[in-house]
Design a protein around this motif. Sequence first.
Motif, short mmCIF file in Angstrom:
data_model
loop_
_atom_site.label_atom_id
_atom_site.label_comp_id
_atom_site.label_asym_id
_atom_site.label_seq_id
_atom_site.Cartn_x
_atom_site.Cartn_y
_atom_site.Cartn_z
N PRO A 2 9.33 61.01 58.96
CA PRO A 2 10.16 60.80 57.96
C PRO A 2 11.65 61.50 57.86
O PRO A 2 11.81 62.51 58.45
CB PRO A 2 9.15 61.25 56.90
CG PRO A 2 8.45 62.41 57.39
CD PRO A 2 8.16 61.65 58.76
N ARG A 3 12.61 60.79 57.19
CA ARG A 3 13.68 61.32 57.11
C ARG A 3 13.90 62.68 56.22
O ARG A 3 13.28 62.47 55.11
CB ARG A 3 14.97 60.30 56.65
CG ARG A 3 16.53 60.71 56.53
CD ARG A 3 17.18 59.60 55.94
NE ARG A 3 17.07 59.10 54.96
CZ ARG A 3 17.77 59.83 53.50
NH1 ARG A 3 18.35 60.99 53.80
NH2 ARG A 3 17.41 59.50 52.42
N ARG A 4 14.72 63.38 56.72
CA ARG A 4 14.62 64.91 55.87
C ARG A 4 15.82 64.48 54.76
O ARG A 4 16.94 64.09 54.81
CB ARG A 4 15.23 66.10 56.69
CG ARG A 4 15.18 67.29 56.02
CD ARG A 4 15.66 68.38 56.81
NE ARG A 4 15.78 69.70 56.30
CZ ARG A 4 14.64 70.56 56.01
NH1 ARG A 4 13.37 70.05 56.56
NH2 ARG A 4 14.62 71.77 55.43
N VAL A 5 15.30 64.88 53.43
CA VAL A 5 16.19 64.69 52.44
C VAL A 5 16.91 65.92 52.39
O VAL A 5 16.63 67.01 51.81
CB VAL A 5 15.35 64.38 51.15
CG1 VAL A 5 16.00 64.15 49.98
CG2 VAL A 5 14.47 63.32 51.25
N SER A 6 18.39 65.64 52.08
CA SER A 6 19.17 66.81 51.74
C SER A 6 19.17 67.12 50.23
O SER A 6 18.82 66.28 49.47
CB SER A 6 20.61 66.51 52.26
OG SER A 6 21.28 65.58 51.56
N GLU A 7 19.63 68.34 50.05
CA GLU A 7 19.57 68.73 48.64
C GLU A 7 20.77 67.87 47.82
O GLU A 7 20.38 67.67 46.69
CB GLU A 7 20.18 70.09 48.37
CG GLU A 7 20.09 70.77 46.73
CD GLU A 7 20.33 72.18 46.79
OE1 GLU A 7 20.26 72.69 45.49
OE2 GLU A 7 20.55 72.80 47.78
N THR A 8 21.73 67.57 48.36
CA THR A 8 22.83 66.43 47.67
C THR A 8 22.39 65.38 47.47
O THR A 8 22.55 64.78 46.27
CB THR A 8 24.17 66.35 48.50
OG1 THR A 8 24.82 67.67 48.91
CG2 THR A 8 25.03 65.48 47.86
N ASP A 9 21.58 64.67 48.28
CA ASP A 9 20.95 63.31 48.15
C ASP A 9 19.82 63.62 47.22
O ASP A 9 19.78 62.65 46.11
CB ASP A 9 20.34 62.73 49.20
CG ASP A 9 21.23 62.13 50.28
OD1 ASP A 9 22.52 62.31 50.11
OD2 ASP A 9 20.86 62.28 51.70
N ALA A 10 19.07 64.66 46.89
CA ALA A 10 17.86 64.78 46.12
C ALA A 10 18.63 64.94 44.56
O ALA A 10 18.00 64.50 43.65
CB ALA A 10 17.28 66.09 46.38
N VAL A 11 19.68 65.77 44.56
CA VAL A 11 20.12 65.93 43.26
C VAL A 11 20.89 64.70 42.68
O VAL A 11 20.65 64.11 41.60
CB VAL A 11 21.35 66.91 43.28
CG1 VAL A 11 22.15 66.96 42.02
CG2 VAL A 11 20.75 68.14 43.54
N GLU A 12 21.31 63.78 43.42
CA GLU A 12 21.87 62.37 43.11
C GLU A 12 20.84 61.52 42.58
O GLU A 12 21.08 60.93 41.51
CB GLU A 12 22.68 61.78 44.22
CG GLU A 12 24.24 62.54 44.74
CD GLU A 12 24.81 61.53 45.79
OE1 GLU A 12 24.27 60.73 46.42
OE2 GLU A 12 26.19 62.07 46.10
N ALA A 13 19.81 61.58 43.49
CA ALA A 13 18.74 60.85 43.05
C ALA A 13 18.08 61.13 41.59
O ALA A 13 17.70 60.20 40.91
CB ALA A 13 17.46 60.80 44.15
N MET A 14 17.92 62.30 41.29
CA MET A 14 17.42 62.84 40.11
C MET A 14 18.41 62.44 38.98
O MET A 14 17.81 62.02 37.85
CB MET A 14 17.12 64.13 40.25
CG MET A 14 16.00 64.75 41.16
SD MET A 14 14.46 63.92 40.88
CE MET A 14 13.61 65.04 39.77
#
Length: 376
Positions: A2-14
Motif C-alpha cells: 500500500p502507498r504511504r500517506v503523507s501528512e500533507t495528503d492526510a490533512v487535505e483529505a480530512m
Amino acid sequence: MPRRVSETDAVEAMLARGARPVERFPGTQLPWKCLCLTCNEVSSPRYNDVVNKATGVCSRTCRSRKIAAKLLRNGAEACAIMLKWGWDPLVDYPGAGKAWPSRCIHCGVIKPKKLAHVQKGRGGCTNCAGRDVSDDVARKVMVEADLEPLVEYPGSLQPWLCRCMRCGHIGTPTYAKIRARGHQCWSCRSEKIANALRLDEEEAIASMLEKALDPLVPYPGRTDLPWKARCMKCEVVLDPGPTLHNIRGPQGGCATCAERGIDPTRPGYLYLVVHDGYQALKWGIANIDQRLTQHVSQGWQVAARWNFELTGDAWALERQIKAWVLGQGVPRALTADQMKYGGHTETAYLTDISLALVQAYVVSLTGRNPEPPQTA
C-alpha cells in the motif's frame, strides 16, 4: 504494497471531508484529534475509517444528528404505530425516546409509553396483564381466599405476612400464588396431608419401630399428632413425642440422636443477636436453646427473643423480616466463612439498619415485646 500517506495528503483529505486536524498526523490506523468544521467540536476519528470506510469525521453532535434523522418519524406515522399496538396517543408526538402519554384501547388506563419500546414489542399494557395491583385490590383478593394481610401489599411476588382465617396460622404466601391457586396455608395443607397419610395402628407402630422409637401410648389416630415414645438408641423418653408425618422424613424422630433440624410443628422462638466485632445484626429461628449457645460461642450477644407455640409461625416472621430488610436496600453483611454455624443470609450491618429499628418492626408484627434475653 500500500502507498504511504503523507501528512500533507492526510490533512487535505480530512479538510475535504469537513474536519481540521489539531495535532500531527499519527498514521492511518490511530485516532487523530480533529476539529469538526460543522459543529466545532473535537473528536478523534481514524484516517482509514474516514477516507476508506466513509464513517464520517465527527463522532459528537454531527453523529447524533445523523442518528436522530434516521430515527425521525412524522407524527402521523408515529400515531399509526401506537394504534397498531393498542395505544391511543393523547398529545402530539414528543419525539424519539420521550415518554408519550397514551390510553390503552382495551382497558382505558393511561400510561407514559415510548415509541421505541412499543414497536419493539415491549409496550404491553401492565394493567391488562394484571400486574397493576393496588393495596386495596390485593387485600380483597387475599380476604376472598380466607387470608388476612397483616402488613402493606409488598408486590405480587414478595412474601406477604398474612393470618389464615380458617386456622389462625401466620404465613407468608405471595399475592401471585394466591391469585393463581386460591387459598394457600401451610397449616391447612399439613392437615390435608396428614389426613391423606393416615395409617392404621399396626402400620403406624411399624413406622415408629423403623425409626428405633418404641411407642409408650396407643396410636393417637393421626399422622400430625405427637406420639409419646422411647428412643431405642439413647433410651430418652420423648414427651411430647414426634409425629408420624415427621419421622417418615429424613430427619428421624429423636432430637438427641437425629440430625439437627427445625420442626415447624414444635415450639420454637425468633431471636435477634448482635456482634460487636463485625458490627452486625442477625435474626433467626430455632427449636433448641443450643442454637443461641452456638452464636454466643462465636462472639454474638443475645438482644431479643420471642417464643412461639409453633416454630412455623416464627419461620413466617423470619421470612417477613428478611423481605423487609432487603426492601430497605440493606445488603447481606457476612459470608458463610464468617458464620461457623450457618445463618449468614440473615445478617445486616448495624451501620445499615439499627437493632432498635428491627426490634420495633418485630414488635409491630407480633404485637408483643420480646422475652428477657437469655442464653442456654
